[in-house]
Design a protein around this motif. Structure first.
Motif, PDB file in Angstrom:
ATOM      1  N   ARG A  33       2.153   6.237  -5.357  1.00 35.13           N
ATOM      2  CA  ARG A  33       1.839   6.386  -6.934  1.00 35.13           C
ATOM      3  C   ARG A  33       0.802   7.116  -7.078  1.00 35.13           C
ATOM      4  NH1 ARG A  33       2.005   1.109 -10.117  1.00 35.13           N
ATOM      5  NH2 ARG A  33       4.089   0.972  -8.876  1.00 35.13           N
ATOM      6  N   PHE A  34      -0.572   6.611  -6.543  1.00 40.08           N
ATOM      7  CA  PHE A  34      -1.573   7.150  -6.806  1.00 40.08           C
ATOM      8  C   PHE A  34      -2.176   8.628  -6.208  1.00 40.08           C
ATOM      9  CE2 PHE A  34      -1.681   2.834  -8.536  1.00 40.08           C
ATOM     10  CZ  PHE A  34      -1.943   3.142  -9.843  1.00 40.08           C
ATOM     11  N   PHE A  35      -1.775   8.484  -4.853  1.00 36.73           N
ATOM     12  CA  PHE A  35      -2.067   9.608  -3.980  1.00 36.73           C
ATOM     13  C   PHE A  35      -1.141  10.696  -3.633  1.00 36.73           C
ATOM     14  CE2 PHE A  35      -5.277   6.189  -3.459  1.00 36.73           C
ATOM     15  CZ  PHE A  35      -6.601   6.710  -3.801  1.00 36.73           C
ATOM     16  N   GLY A  36      -0.043  10.213  -3.552  1.00 40.69           N
ATOM     17  CA  GLY A  36       1.197  11.168  -3.255  1.00 40.69           C
ATOM     18  C   GLY A  36       1.459  10.955  -1.639  1.00 40.69           C
ATOM     19  N   TYR A  37       2.758  11.550  -1.460  1.00 43.94           N
ATOM     20  CA  TYR A  37       3.070  11.508  -0.007  1.00 43.94           C
ATOM     21  C   TYR A  37       2.354  12.489   1.065  1.00 43.94           C
ATOM     22  CZ  TYR A  37       5.851  15.496   0.041  1.00 43.94           C
ATOM     23  OH  TYR A  37       6.243  16.942  -0.166  1.00 43.94           O
ATOM     24  N   LEU A  38       1.696  13.523   0.533  1.00 41.22           N
ATOM     25  CA  LEU A  38       1.008  14.551   1.151  1.00 41.22           C
ATOM     26  C   LEU A  38      -0.217  13.872   2.047  1.00 41.22           C
ATOM     27  CD1 LEU A  38       1.361  17.288  -1.070  1.00 41.22           C
ATOM     28  CD2 LEU A  38       2.446  16.931   1.090  1.00 41.22           C
ATOM     29  N   TRP A  70       0.859  -1.091   0.040  1.00 44.60           N
ATOM     30  CA  TRP A  70       0.025   0.045   0.016  1.00 44.60           C
ATOM     31  C   TRP A  70       0.711   1.308  -0.107  1.00 44.60           C
ATOM     32  CZ3 TRP A  70       0.353   3.722   3.587  1.00 44.60           C
ATOM     33  CH2 TRP A  70       0.492   3.584   4.889  1.00 44.60           C
ATOM     34  N   VAL A  71       1.919   1.313   0.734  1.00 39.06           N
ATOM     35  CA  VAL A  71       2.834   2.475   0.629  1.00 39.06           C
ATOM     36  C   VAL A  71       3.222   2.539  -0.774  1.00 39.06           C
ATOM     37  CG1 VAL A  71       5.150   3.284   1.098  1.00 39.06           C
ATOM     38  CG2 VAL A  71       3.743   2.309   2.847  1.00 39.06           C
ATOM     39  N   ILE A  72       3.843   1.616  -1.784  1.00 36.71           N
ATOM     40  CA  ILE A  72       4.100   1.793  -3.348  1.00 36.71           C
ATOM     41  C   ILE A  72       2.838   2.461  -3.880  1.00 36.71           C
ATOM     42  CG2 ILE A  72       4.962   0.611  -5.062  1.00 36.71           C
ATOM     43  CD1 ILE A  72       6.561  -0.965  -3.211  1.00 36.71           C
ATOM     44  N   ARG A  73       1.894   1.586  -3.971  1.00 35.78           N
ATOM     45  CA  ARG A  73       0.760   2.042  -4.684  1.00 35.78           C
ATOM     46  C   ARG A  73       0.173   3.071  -4.252  1.00 35.78           C
ATOM     47  NH1 ARG A  73      -0.912  -1.863  -8.873  1.00 35.78           N
ATOM     48  NH2 ARG A  73       0.605  -3.304  -8.573  1.00 35.78           N
ATOM     49  N   TRP A 121       3.798  21.496   6.687  1.00 30.62           N
ATOM     50  CA  TRP A 121       4.439  20.663   7.779  1.00 30.62           C
ATOM     51  C   TRP A 121       5.735  19.736   6.858  1.00 30.62           C
ATOM     52  CZ3 TRP A 121      -0.832  18.218   9.362  1.00 30.62           C
ATOM     53  CH2 TRP A 121      -1.750  19.255   9.837  1.00 30.62           C
ATOM     54  N   LYS A 122       6.575  19.546   7.859  1.00 31.35           N
ATOM     55  CA  LYS A 122       7.731  18.607   7.472  1.00 31.35           C
ATOM     56  C   LYS A 122       6.965  16.991   7.646  1.00 31.35           C
ATOM     57  CE  LYS A 122      12.565  17.730   8.303  1.00 31.35           C
ATOM     58  NZ  LYS A 122      12.954  17.525   6.947  1.00 31.35           N
ATOM     59  N   ALA A 123       7.396  16.590   6.584  1.00 27.77           N
ATOM     60  CA  ALA A 123       6.785  15.064   6.687  1.00 27.77           C
ATOM     61  C   ALA A 123       7.838  14.207   7.006  1.00 27.77           C
ATOM     62  CB  ALA A 123       6.671  14.452   5.031  1.00 27.77           C
ATOM     63  N   PRO A 124       7.164  13.425   8.115  1.00 28.68           N
ATOM     64  CA  PRO A 124       8.316  12.620   8.679  1.00 28.68           C
ATOM     65  C   PRO A 124       8.941  11.461   8.042  1.00 28.68           C
ATOM     66  CG  PRO A 124       6.108  11.668   9.326  1.00 28.68           C
ATOM     67  CD  PRO A 124       5.912  12.734   8.262  1.00 28.68           C
ATOM     68  N   SER A 125      10.084  11.141   8.364  1.00 31.46           N
ATOM     69  CA  SER A 125      10.982  10.103   7.625  1.00 31.46           C
ATOM     70  C   SER A 125      11.748   9.763   8.700  1.00 31.46           C
ATOM     71  CB  SER A 125      11.816  10.751   6.445  1.00 31.46           C
ATOM     72  OG  SER A 125      12.293   9.737   6.003  1.00 31.46           O
ATOM     73  N   LEU A 126      11.704   8.395   9.118  1.00 31.13           N
ATOM     74  CA  LEU A 126      12.673   7.856   9.884  1.00 31.13           C
ATOM     75  C   LEU A 126      13.848   6.921   9.776  1.00 31.13           C
ATOM     76  CD1 LEU A 126       9.845   6.558  12.428  1.00 31.13           C
ATOM     77  CD2 LEU A 126      11.200   8.425  12.542  1.00 31.13           C
ATOM     78  N   GLY A 142       4.065   3.061   8.000  1.00 29.34           N
ATOM     79  CA  GLY A 142       3.874   3.345   6.634  1.00 29.34           C
ATOM     80  C   GLY A 142       3.747   5.136   6.284  1.00 29.34           C
ATOM     81  N   ALA A 143       3.080   5.795   7.380  1.00 31.31           N
ATOM     82  CA  ALA A 143       2.876   7.152   6.982  1.00 31.31           C
ATOM     83  C   ALA A 143       4.139   7.776   7.045  1.00 31.31           C
ATOM     84  CB  ALA A 143       2.353   7.694   8.151  1.00 31.31           C
ATOM     85  N   THR A 144       5.354   7.451   7.757  1.00 35.19           N
ATOM     86  CA  THR A 144       6.740   8.003   7.908  1.00 35.19           C
ATOM     87  C   THR A 144       7.626   7.575   6.775  1.00 35.19           C
ATOM     88  OG1 THR A 144       7.787   6.176   8.964  1.00 35.19           O
ATOM     89  CG2 THR A 144       6.702   7.750  10.370  1.00 35.19           C
ATOM     90  N   GLU A 145       7.057   6.345   6.019  1.00 32.55           N
ATOM     91  CA  GLU A 145       7.649   5.936   4.657  1.00 32.55           C
ATOM     92  C   GLU A 145       7.252   6.657   3.325  1.00 32.55           C
ATOM     93  OE1 GLU A 145       9.978   3.107   3.196  1.00 32.55           O
ATOM     94  OE2 GLU A 145      10.914   4.127   5.067  1.00 32.55           O
ATOM     95  N   LEU A 146       6.133   7.363   3.669  1.00 29.54           N
ATOM     96  CA  LEU A 146       5.599   7.801   2.179  1.00 29.54           C
ATOM     97  C   LEU A 146       6.305   8.830   1.524  1.00 29.54           C
ATOM     98  CD1 LEU A 146       1.864   8.043   3.148  1.00 29.54           C
ATOM     99  CD2 LEU A 146       2.873   6.533   1.308  1.00 29.54           C
ATOM    100  N   LYS A 147       7.256   9.830   2.305  1.00 33.17           N
ATOM    101  CA  LYS A 147       8.229  10.666   1.708  1.00 33.17           C
ATOM    102  C   LYS A 147       9.216  10.072   0.937  1.00 33.17           C
ATOM    103  CE  LYS A 147      11.225  13.628   3.282  1.00 33.17           C
ATOM    104  NZ  LYS A 147      11.873  14.487   4.237  1.00 33.17           N
ATOM    105  N   GLU A 148       9.767   9.144   1.617  1.00 35.85           N
ATOM    106  CA  GLU A 148      11.122   8.186   0.965  1.00 35.85           C
ATOM    107  C   GLU A 148      10.649   7.838  -0.335  1.00 35.85           C
ATOM    108  OE1 GLU A 148      13.607   5.881   3.079  1.00 35.85           O
ATOM    109  OE2 GLU A 148      14.595   7.223   4.306  1.00 35.85           O
ATOM    110  N   GLN A 149       9.323   7.038  -0.217  1.00 37.56           N
ATOM    111  CA  GLN A 149       8.735   6.637  -1.261  1.00 37.56           C
ATOM    112  C   GLN A 149       8.495   7.239  -2.619  1.00 37.56           C
ATOM    113  OE1 GLN A 149       8.455   3.205  -1.892  1.00 37.56           O
ATOM    114  NE2 GLN A 149       7.522   3.403  -4.114  1.00 37.56           N
ATOM    115  N   ALA A 150       8.230   8.599  -2.275  1.00 37.20           N
ATOM    116  CA  ALA A 150       7.794   9.777  -3.280  1.00 37.20           C
ATOM    117  C   ALA A 150       9.270  10.062  -4.025  1.00 37.20           C
ATOM    118  CB  ALA A 150       7.397  10.604  -2.638  1.00 37.20           C
ATOM    119  N   VAL A 151      10.445   9.886  -3.177  1.00 34.76           N
ATOM    120  CA  VAL A 151      11.767  10.225  -3.820  1.00 34.76           C
ATOM    121  C   VAL A 151      12.128   9.122  -4.751  1.00 34.76           C
ATOM    122  CG1 VAL A 151      13.867  10.511  -3.503  1.00 34.76           C
ATOM    123  CG2 VAL A 151      12.218  11.818  -2.029  1.00 34.76           C
ATOM    124  N   ARG A 152      11.640   7.620  -4.186  1.00 33.89           N
ATOM    125  CA  ARG A 152      12.189   6.556  -4.966  1.00 33.89           C
ATOM    126  C   ARG A 152      11.423   6.668  -6.330  1.00 33.89           C
ATOM    127  NH1 ARG A 152      10.805   3.917   0.058  1.00 33.89           N
ATOM    128  NH2 ARG A 152      12.644   3.305   1.046  1.00 33.89           N
TER     129      ARG A 152
END
Lengths: 139, 110
Positions: free
Chosen positions: B28-33, B22-25, B105-110, B71-81
């Protein structure tokens, strides 16, 4: 109404297991020359926690032990197989001070010392030239 | 012997595995925001797990909640990928409600 602590225990074990595993895998694979040693330790610790989860009658503890155990088993796979593959493809930065990574840098043209993920999204796809510039050390 | 933890961890492994999907899909369709909404849903799952009478339901809600927060903290890195071409990139994403505020807001990334 009674509070059920099993779910909170499972949530903390899931989140912390993934988070700490994620950070540790990257750090350990980057520094260690023989990745099979930490992978073996993670494997033993994972099975140890699985055994521990069967020996307690406390359900929150059993759930947390089982979940952290399974994340450690996954970490073993990540340390030994998946993270080195990312370094070879340039999807994780190589450490030039690690002899194993130096060999990867020599053998795999895609490998890089730059952490390409350490940036904010820009809202569009990078061109091949931009990616080459990023790998050359520019931002 | 108590096999509750073993069964729960196998279910959790599946939940975490679905997290990759779900993070990848989703990105892709909705974005990290969308990350604040995903994180809120995760917190609600965990709060709900506290009031579940059944231990299996409570554990499942907790594991899903923990996985959603991660997963919420992974969305930003996935956007860059996606932008780097490691995954298919979609330039026409569906923005979340209150997108202008979320962008500040700064998107979280761990």
């Amino acid at each position: 109404m009674d509070i059920n602590w099993v779910g909170l225990s499972a949530a903390l074990a899931t989140f912390l297991g993934i988070w700490i595993g994620h950070v540790s895998v990257r750090k350990i694979e980057r520094e260690v020359v023989n990745v099979w040693i930490p992978a073996g330790i993670a494997l033993l610790a994972g099975f140890g926690l699985w055994l521990a989860s069967t020996l307690t009658s406390n359900l929150p503890l059993s759930a947390a032990s089982g979940i952290v155990g399974v994340t450690l088993l996954w970490d073993a796979l990540e340390i030994a197989i998946r993270q080195p593959a990312r370094v070879k493809h340039g999807h994780a930065p190589a450490n030039p001070n690690n002899p194993r990574h130096r060999q990867i840098l020599a053998d795999y043209p895609e490998a890089t010392t730059v952490d390409l993920l350490d940036r904010d999204p820009i809202g569009r796809a990078y061109s091949a030239e931009e990616i080459a510039a990023l790998k050359a050390g520019g931002r | 012997m108590n096999f509750f933890g073993i069964w729960i961890c196998l279910v959790t492994l599946f939940v975490i595995g679905m997290g990759f999907v779900w993070v990848i899909r989703g990105e892709r369709f909705f974005g990290y925001l969308w990350w604040p909404y995903v994180m809120t849903l995760g917190i609600l799952c965990i709060v709900g797990s506290l009031f579940a009478a059944n231990n299996w339901v409570s554990a499942l809600c907790g594991a899903v909640g923990g996985s959603l927060i991660w997963g919420a903290t992974e969305l930003k890195e996935q956007a860059v990928r996606g932008e780097l071409g490691w995954y298919p990139f979609n330039g026409r994403k569906i923005d979340p409600p209150l997108v202008k505020i979320i962008k500040k807001w700064k998107a979280p990334s761990l």
